[in-house]
Motif scaffolding. Structure first.
Motif, PDB file in Angstrom:
ATOM      1  N   SER A 128     -15.629  35.179 -58.140  1.00 29.00           N
ATOM      2  CA  SER A 128     -14.875  35.469 -56.927  1.00 29.00           C
ATOM      3  C   SER A 128     -14.258  36.852 -57.069  1.00 29.00           C
ATOM      4  CB  SER A 128     -13.777  34.419 -56.735  1.00 29.00           C
ATOM      5  OG  SER A 128     -12.827  34.550 -57.767  1.00 29.00           O
ATOM      6  N   CYS A 129     -13.523  37.252 -56.069  1.00 30.96           N
ATOM      7  CA  CYS A 129     -12.907  38.581 -56.115  1.00 30.96           C
ATOM      8  C   CYS A 129     -12.023  38.715 -57.362  1.00 30.96           C
ATOM      9  CB  CYS A 129     -12.075  38.800 -54.853  1.00 30.96           C
ATOM     10  SG  CYS A 129     -11.264  40.407 -54.817  1.00 30.96           S
ATOM     11  N   GLU A 171     -22.869  32.531 -57.403  1.00 33.78           N
ATOM     12  CA  GLU A 171     -22.582  31.166 -57.846  1.00 33.78           C
ATOM     13  C   GLU A 171     -23.824  30.644 -58.561  1.00 33.78           C
ATOM     14  OE1 GLU A 171     -21.425  28.362 -54.857  1.00 33.78           O
ATOM     15  OE2 GLU A 171     -20.982  26.814 -56.352  1.00 33.78           O
ATOM     16  N   CYS A 207      -7.632  41.954 -53.973  1.00 29.99           N
ATOM     17  CA  CYS A 207      -7.897  40.529 -53.688  1.00 29.99           C
ATOM     18  C   CYS A 207      -6.638  39.792 -53.194  1.00 29.99           C
ATOM     19  CB  CYS A 207      -8.431  39.768 -54.900  1.00 29.99           C
ATOM     20  SG  CYS A 207      -9.692  40.605 -55.837  1.00 29.99           S
ATOM     21  N   ALA A 240     -19.946  37.570 -55.534  1.00 31.47           N
ATOM     22  CA  ALA A 240     -20.156  36.350 -54.724  1.00 31.47           C
ATOM     23  C   ALA A 240     -21.111  35.372 -55.417  1.00 31.47           C
ATOM     24  CB  ALA A 240     -20.731  36.745 -53.365  1.00 31.47           C
TER      25      ALA A 240
END
Lengths: 328, 429
Positions: B371-372, B350, B428, B348
């Motif tokens: 992301s995933c 950023e 995902c 997760a």
């Protein structure tokens, strides 16, 4: 002349030059093996240690400064001087003599009459100890070694061959210097062993320890002497290889380049170390040139050993090694 | 006397094997301070350790939890690296960063089974960027294929966008690491019309005469270089020896440190290398490091590596890991996170320009959001060039984006092959 032939000649010449560099390392092994029957695993590390010491002395670096700073909270790094190369080389040679004395006193003296494998194991321990000592004394960063040796393409050879063949050969100035140094080293060692008292004593010990002892030759002194000479040869090898790549811990791995040379030339012959180096150097470079592109390249490391093993099939003692006959 | 000795020995053994307190955040440092690659391993380990020391000293750790960094010596040896992993994972390790592609390949199945994230910034298995397959591995902000693409993009910039008919040689460390960019460069050569030749060099690479004679004969327009350790400095020296134009010689980020160019002296002037982090010691974080770490006598190692290229990269790895832990704490709602929660933090994460500025690293790295499915980040890298007179690297470009049009299918293909071999179901979706 066809391009391929010109390239092959250039590769051969460079192979011969590389072989000389391998021989410089192999010489140290031969000296110790000849005089004491010990395969000195630490020879490559001796070259590293000598080169580290040379740069350290030349640049006025304070030995063990990291340890001193950590213990006393100081910020010491340098004496603030730089020594001329000749002085630094002479001082390093003295350090190597001191090292030989210490090795005899602390290691070899206690292992007299032990099996060769025990002495070999002791040199493995010595190699790791010296590598650690070099790290603690001088640090593990890469150091530039500059003793004024020229590097880069030899303009004269380039120009002459270009005028003659329309293609200028590349020969590195450092390799040419190495060839002269190796020749001088072999000549000096030969003169020393043939015409000096200690040289003759060294040969006597090499021929027969017991007989040499019976006529009053001190085995311990001879060991100090031969390790000192091997230390000096290691210093020369360290200077040549260190000038090429900078002084760093991988310098100790140059010993791997000397092994096939020893297998081929024999462990007891100084001319064998030179001839072996030339054959290995040229053989591996030519094989890489012709066969490398067909089988993916990077052949030199393993092909040197293949070449040495091929020679061993026909001469197990190496090209110049002594044939050992043991009678029951 | 005997009793005292026994007590001392027991105390010594306890001290050397003491596990961190349960509340500590454990981030093992699989380093190499010995052996032929120590010159690169030492500054990286120092940068890595020093940043966590800074967080402990200045901020009291991460989210109030101290970070402990048990160090284990791998000597850049794959077997030892695996031993280090096995020896330290029981201490509650939250993430591993082994700085070795060989060790990374061995650890990928292990961390997947043990549930510990593996962070390999700028090295390791490139296709691990595909989070749909590699759940536990992260390699942002850039990987080798990004590097190959960025190098070619830089050359396109130099040639008015056209490399048709140009000859490019790839000189590489003959190992899993060195072979990583080959596939990408082959694809890029088809796309842009340049001829690619591949020239391997066996490790450690002290003798490269054959390879450089080949370069001299073939006269490539550019040489791209994937080396490490002594191979780098020898290559730069040999390039100078044959008078190869240094501005046309470009190394990957592991071939672009001060160690690689200083031994060649003036001959190295103009040599270029990629980097995915800023160079030099002018970033504000270095002032904090000086105040809380160096001046306080808490620096790792000899404390003489601050600001060097590899030190900065080790520090950057620690920055990203600490940010991932911070994110994990935020997601879990507790500062006492475990390895699985840290994995969630990585996924997760950023990194924005604003956050980099807060960290005292404005412009140091490229902003990205994981992301995933994306564990690889934006993949941008800059080009640095060596100034031999000033003895420093200068950045000569901003972040250059890799060619995702070429890279994404390659990543998908390679990771799909890995998934098929290992029976991994895509996630995902």
């Amino acid at each position: 002349m066809p391009d391929q032939l010109l390239y092959a000649i250039e590769v051969s010449l460079n192979g011969l030059m590389a072989g000389i560099m391998y021989s410089l390392v192999a010489l140290g092994f031969v000296l110790i093996f000849k005089a004491s029957g010990i395969f000195n695993y630490a020879q490559g590390v001796l070259a590293l240690f000598a080169a580290l010491t040379l740069v350290g002395l030349q640049q006025g670096q304070i030995p063990f400064s990291h340890v001193i700073n950590a213990i006393f909270g100081t910020d010491l790094h340098s004496f603030g001087w730089t020594l001329p190369s000749v002085v630094a080389i002479a001082l390093t040679a003295l350090v190597m003599v001191g090292m030989a004395w210490l090795i005899e006193r602390l290691v070899l003296k206690h292992l007299v009459n032990q099996e060769p494998i025990i002495l070999f194991m002791a040199t493995i321990g010595l190699a790791y100890f010296l590598e650690g000592l070099g790290d603690v004394m001088w640090g593990a960063d890469i150091k530039k070694l500059d003793v004024g040796l020229p590097q880069g393409i030899n303009e004269t050879i380039d120009a002459v061959t270009f005028n003659a063949f329309g293609y200028g050969f590349f020969i590195d100035n450092l390799d040419i210097i190495a060839a002269f140094v190796a020749a001088a080293l072999v000549l000096s060692l030969t003169l020393f062993s043939q015409y000096t008292k200690y040289g003759r004593a060294l040969r006597a010990v090499a021929d027969d320890h017991q007989a040499a002892l019976s006529v009053g030759i001190s085995l311990r002194f001879i060991w100090v002497l031969v390790w000192s000479i091997a230390g000096f040869v290691a210093l020369v090898a360290g200077i040549m290889w260190g000038s090429k790549s900078g002084v760093q811990f991988s310098l100790s791995l140059i010993a791997l380049k000397a092994l096939p040379v020893l297998m081929l030339g024999g462990f007891t012959s100084i001319p064998g170390a030179i001839v072996g180096g030339l054959i290995i150097g040229m053989g591996e470079k030519l094989f890489e040139f012709f066969a490398g592109p067909l089988i993916g390249g990077a052949t030199e490391n393993w092909f040197a050993y293949v070449l040495a093993l091929l020679f061993l099939v026909f001469r197990p003692q190496g090209l110049f090694g002594e044939k050992i006959i043991e009678r029951v | 006397m005997k009793k005292t000795f026994t007590m001392l020995a027991a105390a010594a053994i306890a001290a050397t094997t003491a596990a961190p307190a349960l509340a500590d955040l454990v981030v093992p440092n699989l380093s190499y301070r010995t052996g032929p690659f120590a010159a690169g391993g030492i500054p990286y380990a120092d940068g890595f350790n020093d940043y966590f020391t800074l967080l402990n000293e200045r901020d009291g750790g991460i989210g109030g939890e101290k970070v402990v960094v048990p160090e284990c010596e791998t000597a850049y040896n794959t077997e030892k690296g695996v031993e280090c992993y096995e020896a330290t994972k029981g201490q509650g390790a939250l993430v591993y960063n082994p700085l070795s592609t060989g060790i990374t390949y061995q650890l990928i199945p292990k961390v997947s089974a043990d549930g510990i994230p593996l962070y390999t910034p700028g090295y390791g298995r490139t296709s691990a960027a595909n989070g749909k397959i590699f759940q536990w591995v992260f390699n942002y902000p850039a990987n080798y294929w990004d590097g190959a693409s960025v190098a070619v993009k830089h050359l396109l910039d130099q040639n008015g966008g056209n490399l048709e008919g140009k000859k490019i040689a790839l000189l590489y460390h003959n190992s899993a690491y060195g072979k990583e960019p080959i596939r990408t460069l082959q694809e890029l050569s088809k796309k842009h019309g340049f001829t690619l030749s591949e020239i391997p060099i066996d490790s450690p690479g002290q003798e490269q005469k054959s390879q450089w004679l080949q370069v001299r004969r073939d006269k490539p327009d550019y040489v791209l270089f994937w080396g490490w350790g002594v191979m780098n400095s020898v290559a730069v020296q040999e390039a100078a020896n044959i008078r190869f134009p240094m501005e046309n010689f470009i190394g990957i980020w592991w071939s672009g440190s001060e160690n690689d160019v200083l031994p060649a002296g003036d001959g190295a002037n103009g040599y270029k290398a990629l980097t995915f982090n800023g160079v030099g010691g002018d970033y504000p974080v270095y002032a904090d490091l000086k105040k809380y770490v160096f001046d306080a006598g808490k620096a790792s190692g000899a404390g003489d590596q601050s600001g060097s290229v590899i030190y900065s990269r080790g520090m950057y790895a620690a920055v990203i890991i600490s940010e991932a832990i911070r994110k994990a704490q935020e997601l879990a709602g507790t500062p006492k996170v475990n390895a699985a929660q840290v994995r969630d933090g990585f996924e997760a994460l950023e990194i924005t320009d604003a956050r980099l500025e807060e960290l005292g690293l404005k412009g140091f790295g490229q902003a990205f959001a994981a992301s995933c499915g994306d564990h690889g980040g934006a993949g941008g890298a800059m080009v640095q060039q060596w100034d031999a007179a000033a003895k420093k690297w200068n950045l000569i470009s901003g972040f250059i984006e890799p060619d995702h049009e070429v890279l994404d299918p390659l990543v998908a293909e390679d990771s799909a092959a890995f998934a098929a071999e290992n029976n991994i179901a895509e996630r995902c979706n």
